[in-house]
Design a protein around this motif. Structure first.
Motif, short mmCIF file in Angstrom:
data_model
loop_
_atom_site.label_atom_id
_atom_site.label_comp_id
_atom_site.label_asym_id
_atom_site.label_seq_id
_atom_site.Cartn_x
_atom_site.Cartn_y
_atom_site.Cartn_z
N GLY A 8 0.80 -1.22 0.00
CA GLY A 8 0.00 0.00 0.00
C GLY A 8 0.83 1.26 0.00
N GLY A 9 2.09 1.16 0.28
CA GLY A 9 2.95 2.34 0.26
C GLY A 9 4.26 2.09 0.95
N VAL A 10 5.16 3.01 0.74
CA VAL A 10 6.45 3.01 1.43
C VAL A 10 6.54 4.35 2.15
N PHE A 11 6.70 4.32 3.45
CA PHE A 11 6.74 5.52 4.26
C PHE A 11 8.04 5.52 5.04
N PHE A 12 8.73 6.64 5.02
CA PHE A 12 10.03 6.70 5.69
C PHE A 12 10.36 8.13 6.06
N LYS A 13 11.25 8.28 7.01
CA LYS A 13 11.70 9.59 7.46
C LYS A 13 12.84 10.07 6.58
N ALA A 14 12.93 11.38 6.39
CA ALA A 14 14.03 11.97 5.64
C ALA A 14 14.34 13.34 6.22
N GLU A 15 15.60 13.69 6.26
CA GLU A 15 16.01 15.00 6.77
C GLU A 15 15.44 16.13 5.92
N ASP A 16 15.36 15.93 4.61
CA ASP A 16 14.88 16.96 3.69
C ASP A 16 13.82 16.33 2.77
N PRO A 17 12.59 16.16 3.25
CA PRO A 17 11.57 15.50 2.45
C PRO A 17 11.32 16.17 1.09
N LYS A 18 11.28 17.49 1.06
CA LYS A 18 11.02 18.19 -0.21
C LYS A 18 12.17 17.98 -1.19
N GLY A 19 13.41 18.08 -0.70
CA GLY A 19 14.57 17.85 -1.55
C GLY A 19 14.63 16.42 -2.06
N LEU A 20 14.30 15.47 -1.19
CA LEU A 20 14.31 14.06 -1.59
C LEU A 20 13.21 13.79 -2.62
N ALA A 21 12.03 14.38 -2.42
CA ALA A 21 10.94 14.22 -3.39
C ALA A 21 11.35 14.80 -4.74
N ALA A 22 12.03 15.94 -4.71
CA ALA A 22 12.50 16.55 -5.95
C ALA A 22 13.52 15.66 -6.65
N TRP A 23 14.39 15.00 -5.90
CA TRP A 23 15.38 14.09 -6.48
C TRP A 23 14.66 12.93 -7.17
N TYR A 24 13.67 12.32 -6.51
CA TYR A 24 12.93 11.20 -7.11
C TYR A 24 12.19 11.66 -8.37
N ALA A 25 11.68 12.87 -8.37
CA ALA A 25 11.00 13.40 -9.56
C ALA A 25 12.00 13.62 -10.69
N ARG A 26 13.12 14.24 -10.37
CA ARG A 26 14.12 14.59 -11.39
C ARG A 26 14.86 13.36 -11.91
#
Length: 121
Positions: A8-26
Motif C-alpha cells: 500500500g505504500g512506502v513511508f520513511f523519514k528523511a532529513e529533507d523530504p522536499k529535496g528528496l521528493a525533488a530528487w525522485y522526480a528529477r
C-alpha cells in the motif's frame, strides 16, 4: 477470506523530504503530487513483493537503512540513462530470468532497487 492484496505504500523519514521528493522526480521520473508524495496505479506487470530479511543481511548495502525500496520500471536502461544525466550511477546491475535489476542510492542514503520485469510478467 480477508487478505492483504499488495503493498500500500512506502513511508520513511528523511532529513529533507522536499529535496528528496525533488530528487525522485528529477532522477527517476516519479510524479510527486502537491502534498509531497506519489500515487501509483496497480501495475499491469510484475508484482508487489513483501519480504522480511535477516537482521544481518548485506543486501541493503551500501545503505545502512533497515529497508530498501523496490520500484517497477518499464525501461531500466532509460531510467539509468536519466539517472546518469543527473550524476547518479548504479551500485550494481543484474539480469535474471524474471527481469532486469539495478540499484541506486538516493540522497537520503536509501538503497533503491529498480526492477524491469521480464516480458510476459
Amino acid at each position: 477470506m480477508a487478505k492483504v492484496l499488495g503493498l500500500g505504500g512506502v513511508f520513511f523519514k528523511a532529513e529533507d523530504p522536499k529535496g528528496l521528493a525533488a530528487w525522485y522526480a528529477r532522477v527517476l521520473g516519479i510524479k510527486v503530487e502537491d502534498w509531497g508524495g506519489a500515487m501509483f496505479p496497480h501495475p499491469k506487470v510484475g508484482m508487489t513483493n513483501w519480504s522480511p530479511f535477516p537482521a544481518d543481511t548485506r543486501y541493503f548495502e551500501p545503505s545502512t537503512a533497515p529497508f530498501m525500496i523496490n520500484l517497477i520500471v518499464d525501461d531500466i536502461d532509460g531510467v539509468l540513462a536519466k539517472a546518469a544525466a543527473e550524476g547518479v550511477e548504479p551500485t550494481g546491475r543484474q539480469d535474471e530470468e524474471y527481469g532486469r535489476f539495478a540499484w541506486l542510492v538516493d540522497p537520503a542514503g536509501f538503497k533503491v532497487e529498480l526492477w524491469q520485469p521480464a516480458a510476459g510478467g
